[in-house]
Write an enzyme that holds these catalytic residues in place. Sequence first.
Site, PDB file in Angstrom:
ATOM      1  N   PRO A 106      12.286  -4.608  -7.788  1.00 17.88           N
ATOM      2  CA  PRO A 106      12.757  -3.995  -9.032  1.00 17.88           C
ATOM      3  C   PRO A 106      11.682  -3.950 -10.116  1.00 17.88           C
ATOM      4  CG  PRO A 106      13.610  -6.234  -8.838  1.00 17.88           C
ATOM      5  CD  PRO A 106      12.826  -5.964  -7.589  1.00 17.88           C
TER       6      PRO A 106
ATOM      7  N   GLY B 145       5.488  -0.517  -4.304  1.00 16.71           N
ATOM      8  CA  GLY B 145       4.124  -0.001  -4.163  1.00 16.71           C
ATOM      9  C   GLY B 145       3.408  -0.625  -2.979  1.00 16.71           C
ATOM     10  N   ASP B 146       2.083  -0.549  -3.021  1.00 15.04           N
ATOM     11  CA  ASP B 146       1.284  -1.045  -1.901  1.00 15.04           C
ATOM     12  C   ASP B 146       1.432  -2.556  -1.740  1.00 15.04           C
ATOM     13  OD1 ASP B 146       0.456   1.518  -1.550  1.00 15.04           O
ATOM     14  OD2 ASP B 146      -1.470   1.265  -2.548  1.00 15.04           O
TER      15      ASP B 146
ATOM     16  N   GLY C 106      -4.296  -4.125  -2.814  1.00 11.51           N
ATOM     17  CA  GLY C 106      -3.710  -4.299  -4.138  1.00 11.51           C
ATOM     18  C   GLY C 106      -3.302  -5.723  -4.445  1.00 11.51           C
TER      19      GLY C 106
ATOM     20  N   THR D  94      14.617  -7.816  -4.325  1.00 10.05           N
ATOM     21  CA  THR D  94      13.839  -9.062  -4.318  1.00 10.05           C
ATOM     22  C   THR D  94      13.954  -9.784  -5.661  1.00 10.05           C
ATOM     23  OG1 THR D  94      11.816  -7.956  -4.984  1.00 10.05           O
ATOM     24  CG2 THR D  94      12.196  -8.197  -2.626  1.00 10.05           C
TER      25      THR D  94
ATOM     26  N   SER E  78       2.613   1.552  -8.312  1.00 14.13           N
ATOM     27  CA  SER E  78       1.638   2.063  -9.271  1.00 14.13           C
ATOM     28  C   SER E  78       0.645   3.020  -8.628  1.00 14.13           C
ATOM     29  CB  SER E  78       0.879   0.902  -9.907  1.00 14.13           C
ATOM     30  OG  SER E  78       1.778   0.042 -10.553  1.00 14.13           O
TER      31      SER E  78
ATOM     32  N   ASN F 235       6.918 -12.421  -2.754  1.00 18.07           N
ATOM     33  CA  ASN F 235       6.977 -12.952  -1.378  1.00 18.07           C
ATOM     34  C   ASN F 235       8.394 -13.216  -0.861  1.00 18.07           C
ATOM     35  OD1 ASN F 235       4.236 -12.787  -1.014  1.00 18.07           O
ATOM     36  ND2 ASN F 235       3.885 -14.772  -1.984  1.00 18.07           N
TER      37      ASN F 235
ATOM     38  N   GLU G  47       3.706  -6.987   1.614  1.00 16.09           N
ATOM     39  CA  GLU G  47       4.641  -8.094   1.914  1.00 16.09           C
ATOM     40  C   GLU G  47       5.387  -7.831   3.218  1.00 16.09           C
ATOM     41  OE1 GLU G  47       7.442  -9.867  -0.591  1.00 16.09           O
ATOM     42  OE2 GLU G  47       6.242  -9.721  -2.411  1.00 16.09           O
TER      43      GLU G  47
HETATM   44  C1  LIG Z   1     -14.181   4.653 -14.627  1.00 18.84           C
HETATM   45  C2  LIG Z   1     -13.573   5.711 -13.785  1.00 18.84           C
HETATM   46  C3  LIG Z   1     -12.990   5.196 -12.505  1.00 18.84           C
HETATM   47  C4  LIG Z   1     -12.406   6.309 -11.675  1.00 18.84           C
HETATM   48  C5  LIG Z   1     -12.134   5.802 -10.301  1.00 18.84           C
HETATM   49  C6  LIG Z   1     -11.047   6.547  -9.630  1.00 18.84           C
HETATM   50  C7  LIG Z   1     -10.939   6.166  -8.195  1.00 18.84           C
HETATM   51  C8  LIG Z   1      -9.568   5.808  -7.798  1.00 18.84           C
HETATM   52  C9  LIG Z   1      -9.517   5.409  -6.355  1.00 18.84           C
HETATM   53  C10 LIG Z   1      -8.332   4.584  -6.086  1.00 18.84           C
HETATM   54  C11 LIG Z   1      -8.266   4.098  -4.671  1.00 18.84           C
HETATM   55  C12 LIG Z   1      -7.190   3.143  -4.580  1.00 18.84           C
HETATM   56  C13 LIG Z   1      -6.985   2.551  -3.245  1.00 18.84           C
HETATM   57  C14 LIG Z   1      -5.658   1.848  -3.238  1.00 18.84           C
HETATM   58  C15 LIG Z   1      -5.437   0.686  -3.797  1.00 18.84           C
HETATM   59  C16 LIG Z   1      -4.046   0.125  -3.916  1.00 18.84           C
HETATM   60  O1  LIG Z   1      -3.695  -0.558  -2.751  1.00 18.84           O
HETATM   61  C17 LIG Z   1      -4.006  -0.836  -5.070  1.00 18.84           C
HETATM   62  C18 LIG Z   1      -2.591  -1.403  -5.279  1.00 18.84           C
HETATM   63  O2  LIG Z   1      -1.653  -0.411  -5.433  1.00 18.84           O
HETATM   64  P1  LIG Z   1      -0.190  -0.718  -6.045  1.00 18.84           P
HETATM   65  O3  LIG Z   1       0.363  -1.908  -5.338  1.00 18.84           O
HETATM   66  O4  LIG Z   1       0.648   0.511  -5.796  1.00 18.84           O
HETATM   67  O5  LIG Z   1      -0.392  -1.005  -7.481  1.00 18.84           O
HETATM   68  N1  LIG Z   1      -4.426  -0.165  -6.275  1.00 18.84           N
HETATM   69  C19 LIG Z   1      -5.577  -0.449  -6.870  1.00 18.84           C
HETATM   70  O6  LIG Z   1      -6.294  -1.311  -6.474  1.00 18.84           O
HETATM   71  C20 LIG Z   1      -5.902   0.386  -8.100  1.00 18.84           C
HETATM   72  C21 LIG Z   1      -7.321   0.837  -8.137  1.00 18.84           C
HETATM   73  C22 LIG Z   1      -7.543   1.708  -9.347  1.00 18.84           C
HETATM   74  C23 LIG Z   1      -8.971   1.877  -9.670  1.00 18.84           C
HETATM   75  C24 LIG Z   1      -9.222   2.601 -10.946  1.00 18.84           C
HETATM   76  N1  LIG Z   2      11.371  -9.559  -7.683  1.00 17.96           N
HETATM   77  C1  LIG Z   2      10.066  -9.643  -7.874  1.00 17.96           C
HETATM   78  N2  LIG Z   2       9.571 -10.184  -9.021  1.00 17.96           N
HETATM   79  C2  LIG Z   2       8.250 -10.230  -9.258  1.00 17.96           C
HETATM   80  N3  LIG Z   2       7.308  -9.768  -8.399  1.00 17.96           N
HETATM   81  C3  LIG Z   2       7.736  -9.218  -7.249  1.00 17.96           C
HETATM   82  C4  LIG Z   2       9.122  -9.125  -6.927  1.00 17.96           C
HETATM   83  N4  LIG Z   2       9.237  -8.533  -5.722  1.00 17.96           N
HETATM   84  C5  LIG Z   2       7.984  -8.277  -5.293  1.00 17.96           C
HETATM   85  N5  LIG Z   2       7.077  -8.685  -6.201  1.00 17.96           N
HETATM   86  C6  LIG Z   2       5.600  -8.577  -6.157  1.00 17.96           C
HETATM   87  O1  LIG Z   2       5.210  -7.537  -7.052  1.00 17.96           O
HETATM   88  C7  LIG Z   2       3.883  -7.151  -6.734  1.00 17.96           C
HETATM   89  C8  LIG Z   2       3.651  -5.691  -6.997  1.00 17.96           C
HETATM   90  O2  LIG Z   2       4.549  -4.955  -6.285  1.00 17.96           O
HETATM   91  P1  LIG Z   2       4.407  -3.404  -5.988  1.00 17.96           P
HETATM   92  O3  LIG Z   2       5.746  -2.998  -5.496  1.00 17.96           O
HETATM   93  O4  LIG Z   2       3.268  -3.148  -5.117  1.00 17.96           O
HETATM   94  O5  LIG Z   2       4.172  -2.724  -7.409  1.00 17.96           O
HETATM   95  P2  LIG Z   2       2.834  -2.147  -8.087  1.00 17.96           P
HETATM   96  O6  LIG Z   2       2.456  -0.942  -7.308  1.00 17.96           O
HETATM   97  O7  LIG Z   2       3.236  -1.814  -9.474  1.00 17.96           O
HETATM   98  O8  LIG Z   2       1.780  -3.193  -8.010  1.00 17.96           O
HETATM   99  C9  LIG Z   2       3.686  -7.514  -5.289  1.00 17.96           C
HETATM  100  O9  LIG Z   2       2.670  -8.465  -5.251  1.00 17.96           O
HETATM  101  C10 LIG Z   2       4.993  -8.128  -4.852  1.00 17.96           C
HETATM  102  O10 LIG Z   2       4.752  -9.263  -4.040  1.00 17.96           O
END
Ligand SMILES: CCCCCCCCCCCCC/C=C/[C@@H](O)[C@H](COP(=O)(O)O)NC(=O)CCCCC
Ligand SMILES: Nc1ncnc2c1ncn2[C@@H]1O[C@H](COP(=O)(O)OP(=O)(O)O)[C@@H](O)[C@H]1O
Length: 554
Positions: free
Chosen positions: A148, A206-207, A515, A179, A250, A183, A212
Amino acid sequence: MEKQPRLLCSVLSVQRRPYEVILNCAILAWKETQTTKKHTGRGIYGAVKAGSYYVPMCEIISVQEKDDESPSENSGKWQKVPQSPVDSCQHAFTVSYVERTRQHCWRCSEVTFHCPELALCLLWVQTIREQLALLTNRPKHLLVYINPFGGKQRGKQIYDHKVTPIFSQASISTDVIVTEHPNHARDHLKTEADLMKYDGVVCVGGDGMFSEIVHGLVSRTQRDEGVDENSMKDTLVSCRLRIGIIPAGSTDCICYATVGSNDPVTSALHIVVGDSQSMDVCSVHDSDTFLRYSVSLLGYGFYGDVLTDSERKRWMGPARYDISGVKTFLSHRYYEGTVSFLPAEGNSGTPRDKFQCRSGCNICRGSSSDKLVSKDENNLPDAERQDDWTVIRGKFLAINAASMSCACPRSPKGLSPAAHLADGTTDLILVRKCSRLDFLRHLLRHTNKDDQFDHSFVEVYRVRQFHFTPRYQDCDSEVDLRESGVGSKRFLSQICREHKACGCIQAQSNWNCDGEILPHSAIQVRVHCQLISLFARGIEEQSVFEDPYALCAI
Ligand SMILES: CCCCCCCCCCCCC/C=C/[C@@H](O)[C@H](COP(=O)(O)O)NC(=O)CCCCC
Ligand SMILES: Nc1ncnc2c1ncn2[C@@H]1O[C@H](COP(=O)(O)OP(=O)(O)O)[C@@H](O)[C@H]1O
Ligand SMILES: [Ca+2]
């Protein structure tokens, strides 16, 4: 398309026009039959060219009998007296199917067929249902985890409003767990969940949330099969259950790179039709200790630092990555260390290939036979290729291992556009120390069509395994930091204690592991070919998309 024997063929009406409707085990097709009468002013009637349509059986979502007195069909104030069989169609059924829209997005569309007799209507409904029941790859019962707090904290809303109606329509039953802490999903899968009850696991998030699920499922499978995750040499056993991702995070890179969009409805439809896409998984070790799995990006330096900084700004939502990205770029930190790797050989292509991994990819298909033991073209298992390891020492702004393209809305072609989802390799990208301007040029190429590897300070290798060892591995060693701009010779132990206060260089970064922060520097990574499967089919070729075959003129 191969000609299949007809199961049914009738004249039914669609929007008050007669169609010859044909069902075989591969498609449902309907072709307009009537020669529409057109008054030319001279008493002559002409024929209008008939339209033909078809939808593949595997993309039909459901079929329902319909009450024919729907307002859309009989909304007039008076009822027309039936004059032809078309006008007298009192019974109807509606077929819901996948329709392709823009940018790899799918929508649920429907067509209603009107029948002159109830018996015929029921026969059509029953026969289509029987054909759908033969599609055994479709899930019937799913275990769903919703984070959430992922992304913009809309996971629950997205699931309730966009996904639940589609699952109900497809008669998929679900057990849903929202959740309560990080974890939660991983540990539930690892130790508690009765996995035999389900045909798949769905994560809404997200990722990080996907990661998880992967950890829970892969660890559970290894435990059940008696495989030691701590041993880097052990071959891991593939997971039985497929994973579906409803994007609500994200970056949503894994969803985007396997489906082509981060649209929840599209992902739900890929689950409903029972798509299957194998994926490689990297295991990350520190000597004989298992640390984590990774399916998309393992990034040290730039992406590790962005993630570490962004975690403190989680309250900002997805915008945290933009702020931390700029901040990390300006800090221009580099890290010294040694990268050694075992190159992928044989028919694995290179990261500079112009073609990309797409639905039904031949390279990935070819890798599936090698999946149990990764071998080179001379048929040597990786363990016997000790002489093939390449060692590179240097100062790096970023070390990235992309096991798939890592395409996402921020970077539509990804960190490694030619990386494959299921070929048993990862693309190792080394960005050596360079000027800020050059690094910016490289980063900007992640966001446009230019080649991000076409720089003198960037090297890229397709590998099966790699190791990284930071130069300053422990705080007792004496090191020379003059080159790092610190000034004179010091002990690293002092620097580790002092660098926060004095602003001098930070000796080590963290790894960004899909991520999640991995607070280790020295790691050993091995790619496990096609260890997991997703409810996805890879990104469809643009031609399929621009000329949708789900409902097309034939
Ligand atoms: C200063 C200008 C920088 C422009 C760079 C743009 C390049 C973006 C490439 C992003 C590749 C991301 C690969 C994926 C990573 C995700 O696993 C990770 C977590 O995602 P989530 O759980 O959904 O939040 N995201 C990142 O690590 C974000 C990287 C962003 C970098 C700007
Ligand atoms: N109920 C919860 N409260 C807080 N964190 C959580 C919960 N459920 C999952 N998470 C954690 O939240 C983190 C981010 O989750 P994710 O769905 O990838 O969102 P985001 O893309 O914004 O990072 C993960 O590390 C996950 O383990
Ligand atoms: Ca791969």
